[in-house]
Design a protein around this motif. Structure first.
Motif, PDB file in Angstrom:
ATOM      1  N   SER A 137       0.786  -1.211   0.279  1.00  0.00           N
ATOM      2  CA  SER A 137      -0.185  -0.288  -0.249  1.00  0.00           C
ATOM      3  C   SER A 137       0.957   1.529  -0.237  1.00  0.00           C
ATOM      4  N   THR A 138       0.542   2.235  -0.455  1.00  0.00           N
ATOM      5  CA  THR A 138       0.887   3.966  -0.821  1.00  0.00           C
ATOM      6  C   THR A 138      -0.359   4.511   0.391  1.00  0.00           C
ATOM      7  N   ILE A 139      -0.163   5.642   1.579  1.00  0.00           N
ATOM      8  CA  ILE A 139      -0.243   6.719   1.997  1.00  0.00           C
ATOM      9  C   ILE A 139       0.025   7.582   1.981  1.00  0.00           C
ATOM     10  N   THR A 140      -0.673   8.252   1.476  1.00  0.00           N
ATOM     11  CA  THR A 140       0.019  10.121   0.848  1.00  0.00           C
ATOM     12  C   THR A 140      -0.636  11.565   1.441  1.00  0.00           C
ATOM     13  N   LEU A 141      -0.689  11.287   3.055  1.00  0.00           N
ATOM     14  CA  LEU A 141      -1.654  12.365   2.709  1.00  0.00           C
ATOM     15  C   LEU A 141      -0.618  14.060   3.857  1.00  0.00           C
ATOM     16  N   GLN A 142      -1.876  14.816   3.638  1.00  0.00           N
ATOM     17  CA  GLN A 142      -1.500  16.636   3.652  1.00  0.00           C
ATOM     18  C   GLN A 142      -2.460  16.580   5.014  1.00  0.00           C
ATOM     19  N   PRO A 143      -1.567  16.779   5.979  1.00  0.00           N
ATOM     20  CA  PRO A 143      -2.386  17.421   7.472  1.00  0.00           C
ATOM     21  C   PRO A 143      -2.989  18.780   6.768  1.00  0.00           C
ATOM     22  N   SER A 144      -4.112  19.675   8.187  1.00  0.00           N
ATOM     23  CA  SER A 144      -4.613  21.043   7.684  1.00  0.00           C
ATOM     24  C   SER A 144      -4.780  21.910   9.039  1.00  0.00           C
ATOM     25  N   PRO A 145      -4.426  22.768   8.829  1.00  0.00           N
ATOM     26  CA  PRO A 145      -4.499  23.787  10.376  1.00  0.00           C
ATOM     27  C   PRO A 145      -5.254  23.660  10.793  1.00  0.00           C
ATOM     28  N   LYS A 146      -6.865  23.105   9.991  1.00  0.00           N
ATOM     29  CA  LYS A 146      -7.913  23.660  10.486  1.00  0.00           C
ATOM     30  C   LYS A 146      -8.281  22.262  11.564  1.00  0.00           C
ATOM     31  N   TYR A 147      -7.126  21.460  11.541  1.00  0.00           N
ATOM     32  CA  TYR A 147      -7.777  20.306  11.868  1.00  0.00           C
ATOM     33  C   TYR A 147      -6.343  19.713  12.838  1.00  0.00           C
ATOM     34  N   TYR A 148      -6.142  21.214  13.782  1.00  0.00           N
ATOM     35  CA  TYR A 148      -5.200  21.387  14.624  1.00  0.00           C
ATOM     36  C   TYR A 148      -3.285  20.148  13.147  1.00  0.00           C
ATOM     37  N   ASN A 149      -3.527  19.872  12.120  1.00  0.00           N
ATOM     38  CA  ASN A 149      -2.282  18.960  11.739  1.00  0.00           C
ATOM     39  C   ASN A 149      -2.250  17.587  12.541  1.00  0.00           C
ATOM     40  N   ILE A 150      -3.522  17.478  12.399  1.00  0.00           N
ATOM     41  CA  ILE A 150      -3.575  15.670  12.669  1.00  0.00           C
ATOM     42  C   ILE A 150      -4.261  14.668  11.661  1.00  0.00           C
ATOM     43  N   SER A 151      -3.605  14.229  11.066  1.00  0.00           N
ATOM     44  CA  SER A 151      -4.098  13.396   9.941  1.00  0.00           C
ATOM     45  C   SER A 151      -4.739  12.147  10.009  1.00  0.00           C
ATOM     46  N   LEU A 152      -4.383  11.939  11.557  1.00  0.00           N
ATOM     47  CA  LEU A 152      -5.072  10.175  11.656  1.00  0.00           C
ATOM     48  C   LEU A 152      -5.063  10.418  12.990  1.00  0.00           C
ATOM     49  N   TYR A 153      -6.862  10.442  13.737  1.00  0.00           N
ATOM     50  CA  TYR A 153      -7.271  10.670  15.016  1.00  0.00           C
ATOM     51  C   TYR A 153      -8.254   9.526  14.909  1.00  0.00           C
ATOM     52  N   ILE A 154      -7.272   8.657  15.778  1.00  0.00           N
ATOM     53  CA  ILE A 154      -7.964   7.802  17.035  1.00  0.00           C
ATOM     54  C   ILE A 154      -8.865   7.737  18.203  1.00  0.00           C
ATOM     55  N   GLU A 155      -9.788   7.695  17.933  1.00  0.00           N
ATOM     56  CA  GLU A 155     -10.917   8.278  19.325  1.00  0.00           C
ATOM     57  C   GLU A 155     -10.517   7.385  19.876  1.00  0.00           C
ATOM     58  N   THR A 156     -10.897   8.096  21.633  1.00  0.00           N
ATOM     59  CA  THR A 156     -10.201   7.392  22.621  1.00  0.00           C
ATOM     60  C   THR A 156     -11.989   7.109  23.247  1.00  0.00           C
ATOM     61  N   MET A 157     -11.930   5.172  23.074  1.00  0.00           N
ATOM     62  CA  MET A 157     -12.931   4.316  23.302  1.00  0.00           C
ATOM     63  C   MET A 157     -13.279   4.527  24.715  1.00  0.00           C
ATOM     64  N   PRO A 158     -14.634   5.199  25.330  1.00  0.00           N
ATOM     65  CA  PRO A 158     -14.892   4.839  26.601  1.00  0.00           C
ATOM     66  C   PRO A 158     -14.545   3.681  27.024  1.00  0.00           C
ATOM     67  N   ASN A 159     -14.356   3.568  28.366  1.00  0.00           N
ATOM     68  CA  ASN A 159     -13.916   2.938  29.135  1.00  0.00           C
ATOM     69  C   ASN A 159     -12.633   1.653  28.692  1.00  0.00           C
ATOM     70  N   TRP A 160     -12.416   2.340  27.987  1.00  0.00           N
ATOM     71  CA  TRP A 160     -10.820   1.328  27.624  1.00  0.00           C
ATOM     72  C   TRP A 160      -9.882   0.598  28.748  1.00  0.00           C
ATOM     73  N   GLN A 161      -9.810   1.433  30.021  1.00  0.00           N
ATOM     74  CA  GLN A 161      -8.791   0.901  30.902  1.00  0.00           C
ATOM     75  C   GLN A 161      -9.583   0.218  31.412  1.00  0.00           C
ATOM     76  N   THR A 162     -11.072  -0.577  31.228  1.00  0.00           N
ATOM     77  CA  THR A 162     -11.240  -1.926  32.253  1.00  0.00           C
ATOM     78  C   THR A 162     -11.647  -2.620  30.874  1.00  0.00           C
TER      79      THR A 162
END
Length: 239
Positions: A137-162
């Motif tokens: 595979s090939t992945i080429t991503l440009q970020p945007s300052p509108k999104y804090y220059n984050i390209s890939l955002y993994i949400e924090t799962m509720p209650n992940w620690q348990t």
């Protein structure tokens, strides 16, 4: 296996403090438009539009998927790349993109891909929805300052620690295989995710990583090309 960081820190990190803030960025909202996933299998490039994807985005058989600028929230089954996933470039001018002909390249071509983690019934690994890049595979991503220059955002799962109790705890979403070619200029942000990057591929690597744990595998290089103008500043995090 070797790890190489290129670039310079223009502002020195704090040297004395009683507390360093946990890096925390709000999740940019996706447009209201809902898509039942997207499968790109072959033929010329397929253009995807920002919105809420209720099922998987998958790129198969060496096909090419092009992301128009904006927010992509993938709510189920993650993202599977077995071809090319990229943001807009000059070759897209004149093409029909999200209902309009692209007359010129926008000044901001940045995207953010948001993945909602989940846990399969009876499991404690929290790896039901993953973002995977296959060896070809090939992945080429440009970020945007509108999104804090984050390209890939993994949400924090509720209650992940348990719920995500398999060691080393946390979700298991980001998986890049050896031989994958990734040039992700912005940050990969997943403060509760155990990420795996495997060397031996090509591309410029990633701009910055915020993870619960990061595992680097393989015999090749995993390069991180740090550009302080294109990634968010994380308090207490030194690259």
């Amino acid at each position: 296996m070797s790890t190489r960081v290129q670039g310079a820190i223009t502002n020195p990190p704090p040297h004395t403090a009683s507390h360093l803030d946990f890096p925390n960025y709000p999740e940019p909202p996706a447009p209201a438009t809902v898509y039942n996933g997207a499968t790109v299998a072959n033929g010329p490039p397929t253009y995807l539009c920002p919105g809420q994807y209720s099922n998987q985005i998958i790129v198969q058989n060496g096909a090419t998927a092009v992301l128009a600028p904006g927010v992509y929230q993938v709510q189920a089954n993650g993202v599977s790349i077995q071809g090319t996933l990229r943001t807009l470039n000059g070759s897209d001018v004149g093409q029909a993109v999200c209902g309009a002909t692209l007359a010129s390249l926008p000044s901001d071509t940045g995207v953010i891909i948001e993945v909602t983690p989940a846990n399969a019934s009876g499991s404690t690994q929290c790896n039901k929805h993953i973002f995977s890049a296959a060896a070809s595979s090939t992945i080429t991503l440009q970020p945007s300052p509108k999104y804090y220059n984050i390209s890939l955002y993994i949400e924090t799962m509720p209650n992940w620690q348990t719920q995500c109790t398999s060691q080393p705890l946390g979700t298991n979403v980001v998986r890049f295989s050896g031989g994958s070619c990734y040039s992700i200029k912005g940050a990969i942000y997943g403060p509760a995710d155990n990420m795996v990057l495997t060397g031996g591929g090509c591309g410029t690597g990633v701009g910055q990583i915020v993870a619960w744990t990061l595992t680097i595998n393989g015999n090749g290089n995993v390069n991180e090309t740090y550009d302080p103008t294109a990634v968010p500043y994380m308090k207490g995090l030194v690259q």
